[in-house]
Design an enzyme around this catalytic site. Sequence first.
Site, PDB file in Angstrom:
ATOM      1  N   TYR A   3       0.809  -1.235   0.000  1.00  0.00           N
ATOM      2  CA  TYR A   3       0.000   0.000   0.000  1.00  0.00           C
ATOM      3  C   TYR A   3       0.836   1.276   0.000  1.00  0.00           C
ATOM      4  O   TYR A   3       2.046   1.228   0.103  1.00  0.00           O
ATOM      5  CB  TYR A   3      -1.088   0.006   1.059  1.00  0.00           C
ATOM      6  CG  TYR A   3      -0.787  -0.090   2.533  1.00  0.00           C
ATOM      7  CD1 TYR A   3       0.463   0.120   3.084  1.00  0.00           C
ATOM      8  CD2 TYR A   3      -1.843  -0.384   3.395  1.00  0.00           C
ATOM      9  CE1 TYR A   3       0.660   0.039   4.449  1.00  0.00           C
ATOM     10  CE2 TYR A   3      -1.649  -0.467   4.771  1.00  0.00           C
ATOM     11  CZ  TYR A   3      -0.393  -0.250   5.280  1.00  0.00           C
ATOM     12  OH  TYR A   3      -0.193  -0.322   6.624  1.00  0.00           O
ATOM     13  N   GLU A   4       0.118   2.378  -0.230  1.00  0.00           N
ATOM     14  CA  GLU A   4       0.735   3.701  -0.496  1.00  0.00           C
ATOM     15  C   GLU A   4       1.745   3.618  -1.643  1.00  0.00           C
ATOM     16  O   GLU A   4       2.810   4.248  -1.615  1.00  0.00           O
ATOM     17  CB  GLU A   4       1.324   4.300   0.782  1.00  0.00           C
ATOM     18  CG  GLU A   4       0.203   4.536   1.790  1.00  0.00           C
ATOM     19  CD  GLU A   4       0.393   5.704   2.704  1.00  0.00           C
ATOM     20  OE1 GLU A   4       1.147   6.625   2.357  1.00  0.00           O
ATOM     21  OE2 GLU A   4      -0.235   5.698   3.781  1.00  0.00           O
TER      22      GLU A   4
END
Length: 379
Positions: free
Chosen positions: A362-363
């Site tokens: 994620y990110e």
Amino acid sequence: MDFSESPEHRQMREMVRDFARREVAPGAAQRDQQEHFDRTLFERMAALGLTGIPWSEKYGGAGADFTSYIIAMEELAKVDASLSVVLGAHVSLCSWPIDRFGTDEQKERFLTPLAEGRALGAFALTEPGAGSDAAHLQTRAQRQGDTYLLNGQKTFITNGGAADTYVVFATVDPSKGAHGVTAFVVEKGMPGFSFGKEIHKMGIRSSTTQELLFENVEVPIANRLGQEGEGFKIAMATLDGGRNGIAAQALGIAEGALEAAIAYAKQREQFGRPIADFQAIQFKLADMATAIEASRLLTYHAVWMEDHGGGHGMASSMAKLFASDTAMQVATQAVQIFGGYGYTVEYPVERFMRDAKITQIYEGTNEIQRIVISRALLK
Ligand code: CAA
């Protein structure tokens, strides 16, 4: 070059470590197994001033720096990565763009309750068809006088459902690609804004992840962050800082796993002595600690840059890339040191291993981090 921690940073670390050990760690395994987000822990973080660490006191913040926030993320993740991502999505993904791009009026309306922990925040960029290729999102924002009509769907939203305030990215003109993307603050309870499927995950299971649905949601122009078409840059700039938070989370997970592995290696006896006496274990611990030290230096250097004028995009991608790979390797080795016991839910290392995996995704996946880093090198 001064690597020592300032008295303020040491104080922050001691305060969060104490909170994490006393109040967060004891229920972490159970919350994980039950996929239970405990809002009272968020309220406790608010009472300790953690929900608004880097924001001005004028807007209910603690007036501290981003390094202090990173310290909190690291200390929380040592015992519970789920709670650290709750804070990360709240502070660096939702509150940051409001602080950076919001008007005074928007800060008063949205940032103050977020900073004081009266509202929980979330960031809504990802869609079913737009993950890594974030510029090609499909959620539409059509201007109608003083409002925008929002239609579309978001997915994988951390704090989704639980959050009160959402920074949402939508396009005013899909033919413009990144230059059509516009950022809005959408509040829970707005007519037409509802929640879809809850997403059940391998790790960070005591943070919520849910779909968001927008059906003719009337968002006042006063809720637009920045100008039309500035949303993609707002999202990317937000992620530049957010990735430092994930690097710190990954660092904390790795440290938690190493600490557990050291304690276990000292007390577990095989062949008549503690397994820590065997070089096979000692060398694993040495490699784990060395990779953690490198992650720490990358992470604190990236946030130092953020605190000293910015330009930290490449540094935060490097920190997130390296620290997340380290978290995965260290947690996997910790499970190996625990042997069969490490594979059970009786010990925390299997949770650390499951939680570590998401930090590589994620990110921005670690493949995307390599794109950001190589583009910065070649531009
Ligand atoms: N700051 C400011 N502006 C930026 C920027 C930055 N860091 N990065 C890019 N931009 C600007 C560019 O300069 C460009 O502007 P111009 O066209 O005016 O020159 C514009 O934005 C478009 O940039 P790109 O051409 O580089 O865009 P791209 O389509 O090639 O995408 C990408 C670049 C790096 C792949 C980007 O899409 C990306 O980061 N993808 C990953 C998305 C992501 O990280 N999603 C995470 C979701 S949130 C999450 O995971 C939270 C959670 O659960 C906790």
